[in-house]
Design an enzyme around this catalytic site. Structure first.
Site, PDB file in Angstrom:
ATOM      1  N   GLU A 125      -7.288  -2.976   7.018  1.00 58.35           N
ATOM      2  CA  GLU A 125      -5.838  -3.111   6.814  1.00 58.35           C
ATOM      3  C   GLU A 125      -5.097  -3.031   8.146  1.00 58.35           C
ATOM      4  O   GLU A 125      -5.402  -2.189   8.995  1.00 58.35           O
ATOM      5  CB  GLU A 125      -5.328  -2.006   5.892  1.00 58.35           C
ATOM      6  CG  GLU A 125      -3.831  -2.148   5.614  1.00 58.35           C
ATOM      7  CD  GLU A 125      -3.230  -0.948   4.907  1.00 58.35           C
ATOM      8  OE1 GLU A 125      -2.437  -1.154   3.978  1.00 58.35           O
ATOM      9  OE2 GLU A 125      -3.536   0.200   5.284  1.00 58.35           O
ATOM     10  N   LYS A 164       1.475  -6.704   1.004  1.00 55.91           N
ATOM     11  CA  LYS A 164       1.295  -5.444   0.282  1.00 55.91           C
ATOM     12  C   LYS A 164       2.503  -5.139  -0.597  1.00 55.91           C
ATOM     13  O   LYS A 164       3.633  -5.095  -0.122  1.00 55.91           O
ATOM     14  CB  LYS A 164       1.052  -4.315   1.285  1.00 55.91           C
ATOM     15  CG  LYS A 164       0.628  -2.988   0.662  1.00 55.91           C
ATOM     16  CD  LYS A 164       0.281  -1.989   1.751  1.00 55.91           C
ATOM     17  CE  LYS A 164      -0.234  -0.685   1.189  1.00 55.91           C
ATOM     18  NZ  LYS A 164      -0.629   0.266   2.260  1.00 55.91           N
ATOM     19  N   CYS A 202      -5.341  -1.243   0.946  1.00 57.10           N
ATOM     20  CA  CYS A 202      -5.264   0.208   0.920  1.00 57.10           C
ATOM     21  C   CYS A 202      -4.922   0.758  -0.472  1.00 57.10           C
ATOM     22  O   CYS A 202      -5.629   0.478  -1.426  1.00 57.10           O
ATOM     23  CB  CYS A 202      -4.260   0.660   1.974  1.00 57.10           C
ATOM     24  SG  CYS A 202      -4.431   2.381   2.509  1.00 57.10           S
TER      25      CYS A 202
END
Length: 316
Positions: free
Chosen positions: A45, A136, A170
């Site tokens: 990430e 994200k 994540c």
């Protein structure tokens, strides 16, 4: 053989907050992986150009603090704008080497004005084409001080030989509905990217594999304060409170039965290789398939908005 896939996990440190040098490191990793006949390589990430570790050590939530403003500006300058062709070199290399790439990066999205940052997971296929850019959905805790929330446009899967691959950033991997959105599209190889650390990967990797009856690859970066470039803005301030080790890795692979194929690797820099066999997915789906025979869409059903969000629609 189409039912086999060789993967490479890039557990390495970026050249922190330096996109030019980190791009070079990514290219070198791709070249190394291709020499070992890997067909997919995954980076952690925000690998390009690195995770915003300073937020936890520079009083990151203080309003109008000059240190954080200047670090954020430096971060923004080193983020990637895909529309400007900044990934063209990687795409060309992926095509030349016939290797697919999942890359965690900071995106300075032109379609959102070009000044906010998105933690994006980019998929480049073996023909060198960028097939998805997943921003994200929800930055975690102090990440919200420097990253903007994304949208559902990148909740997509991709064919890779006999596999169907998808990925999340994540703590998105803890969100059951985004996982379900990927499962429903046929995902059987799940990519989970992390900034680093065993505590992130040791439980969720096996859990997702067992839940989805898919392969799960978790890839984390490494980072020590000794990796910070000497010209990093306010480096002395960051070093006052930062621990020596900020990311210790923990990259790993679980099989469709939830058992380890590659146990978490801690503190070792390099590429981790593994061969995957799609038949193991078919075997484990015999008794459980979360979006197939073991689902009840007449009772519970998910709706996903994959529209790319924008502040304005122009009618020219």
């Amino acid at each position: 053989m189409e039912h086999l896939l060789k993967v490479a996990l890039a557990q390495i440190a970026p050249v922190w907050l330096d996109k030019v040098a980190t791009l070079e490191k990514i290219e070198n990793a791709i070249l190394e992986a291709s020499k070992e006949k890997a067909e997919l390589i995954v980076f952690g990430e925000a690998f390009l150009p690195g995770y915003p570790f300073w937020l936890a050590y520079t009083d990151g939530a203080s309003w109008d603090l000059k240190v954080n403003k200047e670090l954020h500006a430096h971060y923004t300058r080193n983020a990637i704008q895909i529309e400007a062709g900044e990934l063209d070199g990687l795409s060309k290399l992926a095509k030349e080497r016939g290797i697919a790439v999942y890359l965690g990066m900071m995106e300075r999205a032109k379609d959102r004005g070009g000044h906010s940052l998105y933690c994006s997971l980019v998929y480049i296929d073996q023909d060198g084409e960028i097939k998805s850019v997943h921003r994200k959905l929800q930055p975690t805790y102090d990440e919200r001080l420097t990253w903007a929330p994304g949208d559902g446009n990148g909740l997509r899967v991709h064919d890779l030989k006999k596999f169907t691959v998808g990925g999340l950033n994540c703590w998105e991997n803890w969100m059951p509905l985004p996982r379900t959105a990927l499962y429903a599209q046929g995902e059987n190889l799940h990519i989970a990217v992390w900034p680093g650390n065993l505590n992130n990967t040791q439980d969720i990797t096996r859990f997702i594999a067992r839940e989805s009856r898919s392969y799960v690859i978790s890839v984390s970066s490494l980072m020590q304060t000794s990796d910070f470039p000497k010209d990093t803005p306010h480096l002395d301030k960051i070093l006052e409170k930062a621990p020596k080790v900020l990311a210790n890795g923990g990259s790993c692979i679980a099989g469709p039965d939830g058992e380890w194929l590659v146990e978490p690797v801690v503190g070792e820099e390099g590429l981790i290789y593994q061969m995957l066999n799609i038949n193991r997915v078919y075997e484990e789906r015999q008794n459980f398939d979360p979006v197939g025979h073991y689902s009840r869409p007449d009772v519970t059903k998910l709706t996903v908005n994959r529209e790319r969000q924008s502040t304005v629609d122009f009618e020219d």
